[in-house]
Design a protein around this motif. Structure first.
Motif, short mmCIF file in Angstrom:
data_model
loop_
_atom_site.label_atom_id
_atom_site.label_comp_id
_atom_site.label_asym_id
_atom_site.label_seq_id
_atom_site.Cartn_x
_atom_site.Cartn_y
_atom_site.Cartn_z
N VAL A 79 -3.19 75.70 -4.13
CA VAL A 79 -4.30 75.26 -4.97
C VAL A 79 -4.36 73.60 -5.29
O VAL A 79 -5.61 73.17 -5.45
CB VAL A 79 -4.05 75.92 -6.42
CG1 VAL A 79 -5.18 75.55 -7.53
CG2 VAL A 79 -4.27 77.65 -6.26
N ALA A 80 -3.27 72.95 -5.56
CA ALA A 80 -3.25 71.65 -5.57
C ALA A 80 -3.86 70.83 -4.27
O ALA A 80 -4.83 69.84 -4.71
CB ALA A 80 -1.92 71.06 -5.68
N THR A 81 -3.69 71.39 -3.12
CA THR A 81 -4.39 70.76 -2.01
C THR A 81 -5.77 70.89 -1.96
O THR A 81 -6.75 70.01 -1.67
CB THR A 81 -3.79 71.53 -0.64
OG1 THR A 81 -2.29 71.07 -0.47
CG2 THR A 81 -4.33 70.59 0.45
N LEU A 82 -6.29 72.26 -2.40
CA LEU A 82 -7.58 72.73 -2.44
C LEU A 82 -8.37 71.79 -3.47
O LEU A 82 -9.60 71.10 -3.16
CB LEU A 82 -8.03 73.96 -2.66
CG LEU A 82 -9.25 74.55 -2.91
CD1 LEU A 82 -10.05 74.28 -1.68
CD2 LEU A 82 -9.28 76.07 -3.35
N GLN A 83 -7.88 71.48 -4.45
CA GLN A 83 -8.36 70.76 -5.63
C GLN A 83 -8.51 69.22 -4.93
O GLN A 83 -9.43 68.57 -5.50
CB GLN A 83 -7.55 70.69 -6.89
CG GLN A 83 -8.01 69.80 -7.92
CD GLN A 83 -7.19 70.20 -9.50
OE1 GLN A 83 -7.07 71.19 -10.00
NE2 GLN A 83 -6.36 68.91 -9.56
#
Length: 294
Positions: free
Chosen positions: A242-246
């Motif tokens: 999720v952090a990478t996608l954000q």
């Protein structure tokens, strides 16, 4: 050396801990159990023989599953090593088949993924350290044997084994504490439960929001969603994914300035806007009265 010695002593003294547990049961419930009798009764019991017979056919399946898991784990470590050791060479090989404009984008995405994943692992390591120190203090206060080894066990297992890691981590200290005093086992259990709630709702969201730069609610929700979709693996990879996608969305999605609308800034700003409008209306009314008088 100290930790290794304590682990060896713990394994060698494990029968003594079982004897202590059996003695407590005998004194509390007025029974006459012994470790040898318990072992014989368990080994000669009908349910165990039936279980062994029923599970004998699945020994090969279990062995294949264990070997397959070890192979997958070895594969992960092997690729992780090569990606770390030959990372620049791999990036050059990948960029050599791309036009210059695409090379910059691929390298940017690569750095974002590495940064977020590394931040997540850093946060897990930091939580393991905090958990180990907190439990070490408790074990020292209760005078539980092998406090350093048990603290390291609790910190690592609870943080790097998703979902069931906390229960596995707390079981061994409870058994060791029980041999000292049965009430100490309850103290350890209570501390593990309370600390787990503190970690889940306070510590983990705060640390992950700092290290991987996501909102605490998003971090908590991503773990819940990852567990529901992929189980333990999903819980482990949910936050870095999720952090990478954000980060990707923040890098490639165009953002615009937000209008100065009170509905955007909440009730407090809305009240300030109403007061400002009233003041402006009163000021305008005074100016009009001054003009009429003149």
């Amino acid at each position: 050396s100290m930790l290794a010695g304590q682990i060896v002593d713990m394994v060698e003294n494990f029968p003594k801990y079982l004897d202590s547990l059996i003695n407590w049961i005998n004194e509390t419930f007025h029974t006459e159990l012994s470790r040898v009798e318990v072992q014989d009764s368990v080994l000669k019991s009908d349910w165990l023989q039936k279980y062994v017979q029923n599970s004998a056919t699945g020994v090969l399946d279990v062995s294949a599953t264990v070997l397959g898991g070890l192979f997958r784990l070895l594969t992960i470590f092997l690729f992780a090593f090569y990606f770390a050791a030959d990372g620049p060479r791999f990036r050059r090989a990948l960029c050599s088949v791309l036009p210059p404009a695409r090379q910059a984008e691929v390298l940017r995405a690569w750095e974002i993924a590495v940064d977020k994943t590394g931040g997540y692992l850093y946060s897990r390591g930091l939580m393991a350290l905090i958990s180990g120190v907190a439990h070490f203090v408790l074990f020292e206060i209760l005078d539980v044997p092998y406090a350093p080894a048990l603290a390291v066990w609790v910190g690592l297992v609870s943080q790097f084994i998703p979902t069931i890691g906390t229960y596995l981590a707390g079981a061994l200290p409870m058994l060791i504490a029980f041999t000292v005093n049965p009430w100490y086992a309850l103290w350890v259990l209570g501390f593990v439960v309370v600390y787990q709630q503190f970690e889940n709702y306070v510590l983990q969201p705060k640390l992950t929001s700092k290290t991987v730069d996501i909102h605490p609610a998003v971090a908590f929700g991503s773990v819940v969603a990852g567990t529901a979709l992929l189980g333990a693996v999903g819980a482990l990879i949910a936050i870095p994914a999720v952090a990478t996608l954000q980060a990707f969305l923040g890098a490639y999605v165009k953002r615009y300035d937000v209008t100065d609308d009170p509905r955007v800034h909440g009730h407090r700003r809305y009240g300030e806007a109403v007061v400002a409008r009233l003041q402006k209306a009163l000021q305008h009314k005074k100016e009009n009265q001054g003009t009429e008088d003149s």
